[in-house]
Write a protein that holds these residues in place. Structure first.
Motif, PDB file in Angstrom:
ATOM      1  N   UNK A  56       0.549  -1.338   0.022  1.00 11.88           N
ATOM      2  CA  UNK A  56      -0.069  -0.039  -0.091  1.00 11.88           C
ATOM      3  C   UNK A  56       0.745   1.254   0.156  1.00 11.88           C
ATOM      4  N   UNK A  57       2.348   1.281   0.303  1.00 19.40           N
ATOM      5  CA  UNK A  57       3.067   2.308   0.327  1.00 19.40           C
ATOM      6  C   UNK A  57       2.722   3.141   1.692  1.00 19.40           C
ATOM      7  N   UNK A  58       1.662   4.079   1.584  1.00 17.71           N
ATOM      8  CA  UNK A  58       0.966   4.871   2.676  1.00 17.71           C
ATOM      9  C   UNK A  58       0.284   4.277   3.600  1.00 17.71           C
ATOM     10  N   UNK A  59       0.124   3.014   3.441  1.00 10.42           N
ATOM     11  CA  UNK A  59      -0.755   2.332   4.236  1.00 10.42           C
ATOM     12  C   UNK A  59      -2.621   2.331   3.817  1.00 10.42           C
ATOM     13  N   UNK A  60      -3.200   1.424   4.374  1.00  8.45           N
ATOM     14  CA  UNK A  60      -4.416   1.226   3.962  1.00  8.45           C
ATOM     15  C   UNK A  60      -5.494   2.552   4.176  1.00  8.45           C
ATOM     16  N   UNK A  61      -6.160   2.650   3.383  1.00  6.29           N
ATOM     17  CA  UNK A  61      -7.425   3.882   3.811  1.00  6.29           C
ATOM     18  C   UNK A  61      -8.241   3.486   5.047  1.00  6.29           C
ATOM     19  N   UNK A  62      -8.447   2.223   5.214  1.00  7.55           N
ATOM     20  CA  UNK A  62      -9.294   1.550   6.154  1.00  7.55           C
ATOM     21  C   UNK A  62      -8.619   0.220   6.436  1.00  7.55           C
ATOM     22  N   UNK A  63      -8.800   0.352   7.813  1.00  5.09           N
ATOM     23  CA  UNK A  63      -8.661  -1.033   8.587  1.00  5.09           C
ATOM     24  C   UNK A  63      -9.844  -1.401   9.304  1.00  5.09           C
ATOM     25  N   UNK A  64     -10.248  -2.701   9.099  1.00  4.72           N
ATOM     26  CA  UNK A  64     -11.457  -3.428   9.780  1.00  4.72           C
ATOM     27  C   UNK A  64     -10.946  -4.393  10.870  1.00  4.72           C
ATOM     28  N   UNK A  65     -11.159  -4.097  12.252  1.00  2.57           N
ATOM     29  CA  UNK A  65     -10.855  -5.329  13.016  1.00  2.57           C
ATOM     30  C   UNK A  65     -11.976  -6.331  13.288  1.00  2.57           C
ATOM     31  N   UNK A  66     -11.682  -7.480  12.982  1.00  2.00           N
ATOM     32  CA  UNK A  66     -12.926  -8.445  13.144  1.00  2.00           C
ATOM     33  C   UNK A  66     -12.485  -9.726  13.819  1.00  2.00           C
ATOM     34  N   UNK A  67     -11.544  -9.687  14.684  1.00  3.07           N
ATOM     35  CA  UNK A  67     -11.159 -10.711  15.680  1.00  3.07           C
ATOM     36  C   UNK A  67     -11.544 -10.557  16.939  1.00  3.07           C
ATOM     37  N   UNK A  68     -11.509  -9.216  17.820  1.00  2.00           N
ATOM     38  CA  UNK A  68     -11.790  -9.075  19.117  1.00  2.00           C
ATOM     39  C   UNK A  68     -10.517  -9.305  20.098  1.00  2.00           C
ATOM     40  N   UNK A  69      -9.199  -9.187  19.272  1.00  2.00           N
ATOM     41  CA  UNK A  69      -8.218  -9.644  20.368  1.00  2.00           C
ATOM     42  C   UNK A  69      -7.262  -8.413  20.529  1.00  2.00           C
ATOM     43  N   UNK A  70      -6.782  -8.107  21.718  1.00  2.00           N
ATOM     44  CA  UNK A  70      -5.863  -7.060  22.035  1.00  2.00           C
ATOM     45  C   UNK A  70      -5.052  -6.765  20.757  1.00  2.00           C
ATOM     46  N   UNK A  71      -4.163  -7.792  20.516  1.00  2.21           N
ATOM     47  CA  UNK A  71      -3.151  -7.662  19.227  1.00  2.21           C
ATOM     48  C   UNK A  71      -3.581  -6.775  18.015  1.00  2.21           C
ATOM     49  N   UNK A  72      -4.826  -7.307  17.763  1.00  2.51           N
ATOM     50  CA  UNK A  72      -5.360  -6.794  16.447  1.00  2.51           C
ATOM     51  C   UNK A  72      -6.175  -5.635  16.730  1.00  2.51           C
ATOM     52  N   UNK A  73      -6.584  -5.324  17.884  1.00  4.23           N
ATOM     53  CA  UNK A  73      -7.284  -3.911  18.063  1.00  4.23           C
ATOM     54  C   UNK A  73      -6.099  -2.752  18.026  1.00  4.23           C
ATOM     55  N   UNK A  74      -4.911  -3.204  18.650  1.00  4.78           N
ATOM     56  CA  UNK A  74      -3.860  -2.314  18.588  1.00  4.78           C
ATOM     57  C   UNK A  74      -3.278  -2.171  17.042  1.00  4.78           C
TER      58      UNK A  74
END
Ligand SMILES: [Zn+2]
Ligand SMILES: [Zn+2]
Length: 335
Positions: free
Chosen positions: A222-240
């Motif tokens: 993506x270069x500069x990073x994604x426009x959107x991130x959706x968290x669909x796990x519910x874990x601390x690591x993925x929230x962060x």
């Protein structure tokens, strides 16, 4: 008639119930398929604070109209249907502002009130969605997909944008289907190669196994990073990880339900000027969008459904899911 009932934590069995009759304004539905939701598994494990026992689970519903109560018009016996399983109050701020999915007084079937894991249910006519041109199996996938579609709506994802989806369980797959429908580029992340394979077959453009360096790979793509991130796990690591991965001035949508508080380094919120949003349940319009999408993509259900059990097998299927949760994306019970 028989119902799958969770008697108490870790004990599910078939119980006998009277055949319900529709009252005024109600519709009786003969059930075809009901999917087990992650929240049903949480109830089985005794970890759902919203549930009291005994409880009939199930809110991912398909069936046919069996009988109409007094005053119900414009519906026909024999019509295939799915059901809006949410009972919102209609008077609170969320309900008044067109966001009944977020109603704090909401009761979802199978959670705060009896669910659909039984041969026949009776619901108010306004909860019934008649649908033509889609299989009964796929009708039972509409609600869990709609939860993912709602997260895409909350993200305001547009064509040409890039979204990273953290987690390729049922909800993450719904997000992927919804994001592809919007014309977005989808990067799917999960720890399971099998789940990533499903994401790829559904149309995800790139997949990343979370055991590797996700940030480096996302930066490559993506270069500069994604426009959107959706968290669909519910874990601390993925929230962060969500706020870490997303581009500056990007959007983060949280849909996974974390079971404990999470500590953030909040500087990202400000330095990246992030839009951070929650997503809960789904709107009727999300259901309609999913129905349209599944009608166009009848193969999607083949990829999503891991197992179809009979009602007699339903207690064992729930116990097996509890023992090996990573092995199943969606278990349906066929009536
Ligand atoms: Zn659910
Ligand atoms: Zn309300």
């Amino acid at each position: 008639m028989q119902a799958l009932t969770i008697l108490r934590p870790n004990e599910a069995t078939l119980t006998d119930k009277p055949n319900p009759q529709p009252g005024e304004g109600e519709v009786a539905i003969d059930i075809a398929f009901v999917g087990y939701c992650g929240s049903d598994l949480t109830s089985y494990r005794g970890l759902n604070p919203l549930v009291s026992y005994p409880r009939v689970p199930g809110h991912e519903i398909s069936g046919t109209i069996a009988a109409l109560g007094a005053g119900v018009e414009a519906m026909t016996i024999g019509t295939p249907v799915t059901v809006l399983p949410y009972f919102n109050c209609g008077t609170c701020r969320a309900c008044r502002s067109g966001r009944p999915n977020a109603c704090p007084n909401n009761q979802t079937m199978g959670v705060q009130r009896e669910g659909a894991m039984t041969s026949r249910i009776v619901v108010p006519a306004e909860k019934v969605i008649p649908v033509a041109g889609i299989s009964q199996r796929d009708l039972a996938l509409v609600e869990p997909c709609a939860v993912g579609f709602h997260a895409v709506r909350r993200a305001e994802l547009t064509s040409g944008e890039t979204v990273v989806v953290l987690g390729c369980g049922m909800i993450g797959l719904g997000v992927i289907l919804g994001a592809l429908r919007q014309g977005a580029k989808v990067i799917a992340v999960d720890l399971s190669d099998a789940k990533l394979d499903v994401a790829k077959k559904l149309g995800a453009h790139e997949v990343i196994n979370a055991s590797g360096d996700v940030k480096a790979r996302v930066a490559e793509l993506t270069g500069e990073g994604p426009d959107v991130v959706v968290e669909a796990v519910g874990a601390e690591a993925t929230f962060l990880q969500a706020v870490d991965l997303v581009a500056t001035a990007g959007r983060v949508v949280y849909i996974g339900y974390a079971k404990a508080p999470i500590a953030y380094d909040t500087k990202y919120f400000i330095t990246k000027e992030l839009d951070i949003r929650g997503s809960r349940n789904a709107l009727r319009s999300d259901f309609d969008d999913v129905i349209d999408e599944l009608r166009k993509r009848p193969e999607a259900g083949d990829l999503i459904v891991t197992r179809t059990a009979t009602l007699a097998e339903a207690p064992e299927a729930l116990a097996t899911w509890h023992e090996r949760p990573g092995d199943f994306t969606k278990i349906l019970v066929r009536f």
